[in-house]
Structures are given as structure tokens and as C-alpha cells.
Motif scaffolding. Structure first.
Motif, PDB file in Angstrom:
ATOM      1  N   TYR A   9      37.263  43.437  45.007  1.00 32.81           N
ATOM      2  CA  TYR A   9      36.916  41.834  45.456  1.00 32.81           C
ATOM      3  C   TYR A   9      37.177  41.196  44.130  1.00 32.81           C
ATOM      4  O   TYR A   9      36.915  41.839  42.955  1.00 32.81           O
ATOM      5  N   PRO A  10      37.636  40.218  43.799  1.00 32.48           N
ATOM      6  CA  PRO A  10      37.978  39.479  42.652  1.00 32.48           C
ATOM      7  C   PRO A  10      36.785  39.124  41.777  1.00 32.48           C
ATOM      8  O   PRO A  10      35.726  38.906  42.344  1.00 32.48           O
ATOM      9  N   VAL A  11      37.087  38.999  40.692  1.00 37.17           N
ATOM     10  CA  VAL A  11      36.108  38.668  39.451  1.00 37.17           C
ATOM     11  C   VAL A  11      35.833  36.796  39.893  1.00 37.17           C
ATOM     12  O   VAL A  11      36.932  36.423  39.963  1.00 37.17           O
ATOM     13  N   SER A  12      34.691  36.520  39.508  1.00 38.63           N
ATOM     14  CA  SER A  12      34.291  35.003  39.665  1.00 38.63           C
ATOM     15  C   SER A  12      35.276  34.304  38.581  1.00 38.63           C
ATOM     16  O   SER A  12      35.293  34.755  37.607  1.00 38.63           O
ATOM     17  N   ASP A  56      51.708  37.294  49.067  1.00 39.53           N
ATOM     18  CA  ASP A  56      50.742  37.047  50.087  1.00 39.53           C
ATOM     19  C   ASP A  56      49.208  37.559  49.819  1.00 39.53           C
ATOM     20  O   ASP A  56      49.165  38.673  49.376  1.00 39.53           O
ATOM     21  N   ILE A  57      48.352  36.876  49.952  1.00 39.96           N
ATOM     22  CA  ILE A  57      47.067  37.227  49.317  1.00 39.96           C
ATOM     23  C   ILE A  57      45.992  37.043  50.603  1.00 39.96           C
ATOM     24  O   ILE A  57      46.022  35.750  51.193  1.00 39.96           O
ATOM     25  N   MET A  58      45.125  38.022  50.973  1.00 40.36           N
ATOM     26  CA  MET A  58      43.993  37.926  51.950  1.00 40.36           C
ATOM     27  C   MET A  58      42.854  38.280  51.332  1.00 40.36           C
ATOM     28  O   MET A  58      42.528  39.577  50.811  1.00 40.36           O
ATOM     29  N   LEU A  59      41.863  37.434  51.511  1.00 41.67           N
ATOM     30  CA  LEU A  59      40.680  37.475  50.741  1.00 41.67           C
ATOM     31  C   LEU A  59      39.610  37.975  51.717  1.00 41.67           C
ATOM     32  O   LEU A  59      39.516  37.461  52.993  1.00 41.67           O
ATOM     33  N   LEU A  60      38.943  39.121  51.503  1.00 45.64           N
ATOM     34  CA  LEU A  60      38.220  40.007  52.596  1.00 45.64           C
ATOM     35  C   LEU A  60      36.850  39.929  52.075  1.00 45.64           C
ATOM     36  O   LEU A  60      36.343  40.475  51.088  1.00 45.64           O
ATOM     37  N   PRO A  61      35.873  38.796  52.653  1.00 43.07           N
ATOM     38  CA  PRO A  61      34.317  38.714  52.175  1.00 43.07           C
ATOM     39  C   PRO A  61      33.765  40.054  52.351  1.00 43.07           C
ATOM     40  O   PRO A  61      33.902  40.758  52.995  1.00 43.07           O
ATOM     41  N   CYS A  79      40.887  32.502  43.856  1.00 40.92           N
ATOM     42  CA  CYS A  79      41.352  33.794  43.588  1.00 40.92           C
ATOM     43  C   CYS A  79      42.855  34.208  43.474  1.00 40.92           C
ATOM     44  O   CYS A  79      43.622  35.044  43.105  1.00 40.92           O
ATOM     45  N   ILE A  80      43.698  33.032  43.722  1.00 39.06           N
ATOM     46  CA  ILE A  80      45.021  32.770  43.525  1.00 39.06           C
ATOM     47  C   ILE A  80      45.440  33.066  41.918  1.00 39.06           C
ATOM     48  O   ILE A  80      46.284  34.191  41.676  1.00 39.06           O
ATOM     49  N   LYS A  81      44.807  32.382  41.068  1.00 35.88           N
ATOM     50  CA  LYS A  81      45.317  32.497  39.660  1.00 35.88           C
ATOM     51  C   LYS A  81      44.714  33.939  39.087  1.00 35.88           C
ATOM     52  O   LYS A  81      45.298  34.549  38.342  1.00 35.88           O
ATOM     53  N   ILE A  82      43.505  34.535  39.342  1.00 31.63           N
ATOM     54  CA  ILE A  82      43.204  35.747  39.092  1.00 31.63           C
ATOM     55  C   ILE A  82      43.995  36.799  39.627  1.00 31.63           C
ATOM     56  O   ILE A  82      44.358  37.648  38.739  1.00 31.63           O
ATOM     57  N   THR A  83      44.724  36.684  41.048  1.00 35.26           N
ATOM     58  CA  THR A  83      45.520  37.708  41.460  1.00 35.26           C
ATOM     59  C   THR A  83      46.920  37.486  40.725  1.00 35.26           C
ATOM     60  O   THR A  83      47.515  38.486  40.336  1.00 35.26           O
ATOM     61  N   TYR A 105      41.743  33.619  54.374  1.00 35.68           N
ATOM     62  CA  TYR A 105      40.473  34.735  54.652  1.00 35.68           C
ATOM     63  C   TYR A 105      40.994  35.816  55.528  1.00 35.68           C
ATOM     64  O   TYR A 105      41.837  35.562  56.679  1.00 35.68           O
ATOM     65  N   GLY A 106      40.380  36.956  55.569  1.00 34.19           N
ATOM     66  CA  GLY A 106      40.613  38.053  56.180  1.00 34.19           C
ATOM     67  C   GLY A 106      39.113  38.526  56.945  1.00 34.19           C
ATOM     68  O   GLY A 106      38.291  37.869  56.604  1.00 34.19           O
ATOM     69  N   LYS A 107      39.282  39.598  57.669  1.00 36.70           N
ATOM     70  CA  LYS A 107      37.915  40.080  58.201  1.00 36.70           C
ATOM     71  C   LYS A 107      36.966  40.697  57.046  1.00 36.70           C
ATOM     72  O   LYS A 107      37.478  41.148  56.116  1.00 36.70           O
ATOM     73  N   PRO A 108      35.847  40.433  57.032  1.00 36.25           N
ATOM     74  CA  PRO A 108      34.709  41.168  56.040  1.00 36.25           C
ATOM     75  C   PRO A 108      35.015  42.270  56.184  1.00 36.25           C
ATOM     76  O   PRO A 108      35.164  42.874  57.168  1.00 36.25           O
ATOM     77  N   CYS A 109      34.658  43.160  54.841  1.00 36.25           N
ATOM     78  CA  CYS A 109      34.542  44.650  55.035  1.00 36.25           C
ATOM     79  C   CYS A 109      33.674  44.910  53.757  1.00 36.25           C
ATOM     80  O   CYS A 109      33.234  44.243  52.957  1.00 36.25           O
ATOM     81  N   LEU A 110      33.133  46.303  53.979  1.00 32.64           N
ATOM     82  CA  LEU A 110      32.178  46.804  52.928  1.00 32.64           C
ATOM     83  C   LEU A 110      32.740  46.492  51.420  1.00 32.64           C
ATOM     84  O   LEU A 110      33.931  46.876  51.261  1.00 32.64           O
ATOM     85  N   ASN A 111      31.945  45.829  50.785  1.00 29.58           N
ATOM     86  CA  ASN A 111      32.381  45.793  49.101  1.00 29.58           C
ATOM     87  C   ASN A 111      33.238  44.506  49.031  1.00 29.58           C
ATOM     88  O   ASN A 111      33.603  43.994  47.996  1.00 29.58           O
ATOM     89  N   GLY A 112      33.759  43.990  49.999  1.00 28.30           N
ATOM     90  CA  GLY A 112      34.902  42.956  50.034  1.00 28.30           C
ATOM     91  C   GLY A 112      36.216  43.435  49.457  1.00 28.30           C
ATOM     92  O   GLY A 112      36.234  44.666  48.982  1.00 28.30           O
TER      93      GLY A 112
END
Length: 123
Positions: A9-12, A56-61, A79-83, A105-112
Motif C-alpha cells: 500500500y502506498p506511502v501517504s 496501469d494502476i489499481m489501488l486496493l483499499p 498514488c500516481i506520483k508515488i507510483t 480503485y480495485g477490491k479491498p484486500c488485507l493490508n491493501g
């Protein structure tokens, strides 16, 4: 590279930069994130592309311990710039090669996490 790679999961964006005197520097947390992302990319067979690329980027909450989706989710634009920064010098030589960015956004997962795919750009 034609497959997605799972990154942590990306850094804030608020924790990415730190002031050091009169300069802004990348935080230790950001450096650690970049290193983990680069290791994941290479471990999944990722290599450096020399021409124009599409990302292509998919953020998983994150999922909470009780199984519900965490209400605090990074904004997609952050999350774009960080990636792109994490993949600079790894998936491509310079982020000037990035000619297309798709993010959702994608499907949520453990730890994102963050699913990332870097491929040759085709118009």
C-alpha cells in the motif's frame, strides 16, 4: 511487462517529503516504499523498458480486522506520483517515457496494496 505486480500500500503523500534545513528530501518511509516496490517489480519479472510506456494502476483499499473496508483510502491522484517515482529508473529510464496512465480503485484486500502494470505504449 504484461502482468500486474502487487506493490505494498502506498506511502501517504503527506509522509513522502520531509524538510531538511532549506531543502525538501524524500522521507525514510518513502525510500523504504520505493525499495519494496522495486523488489516486487523485479521479482515478478519486470524489466526496464526503453521506449514510451503505459502505466496501469489499481489501488486496493485496506480491509479492517473486522472484515470491513477501511474508510481512510488514499486519493487516486496521490498514488500516481508515488507510483511513477517508485518505478523511475526501474521500469523505465525516466518518467518522461510515460505517455499513458490509467488509475482506478480495485477490491479491498488485507493490508491493501497497489497493482501496477508497465507496458510498451501503443497509440
Amino acid at each position: 511487462m504484461s502482468e500486474f505486480t502487487l506493490f505494498p500500500y502506498p506511502v501517504s503523500a503527506n509522509k513522502y517529503w520531509r524538510r531538511f534545513g532549506h531543502s525538501m528530501v524524500i522521507s525514510k518511509e518513502a525510500k523504504d516504499y520505493k525499495q519494496k516496490s522495486r523488489i516486487a517489480y523485479r521479482a515478478n519479472g519486470g524489466f526496464q523498458l526503453l521506449g514510451d510506456v503505459a502505466v496501469d494502476i489499481m489501488l486496493l483499499p485496506k480491509i479492517n480486522k473486522n472484515g470491513t473496508t477501511c474508510k481512510v483510502v488514499m486519493d487516486l491522484d496521490n498514488c500516481i506520483k508515488i507510483t511513477l517515482d517508485a518505478m523511475n529508473g526501474v521500469a523505465y529510464i525516466d518518467d518522461k517515457q510515460v505517455k499513458s496512465i490509467t488509475v482506478k480503485y480495485g477490491k479491498p484486500c488485507l493490508n491493501g496494496g497497489l497493482m501496477v502494470k508497465v507496458a510498451d505504449y501503443v497509440e
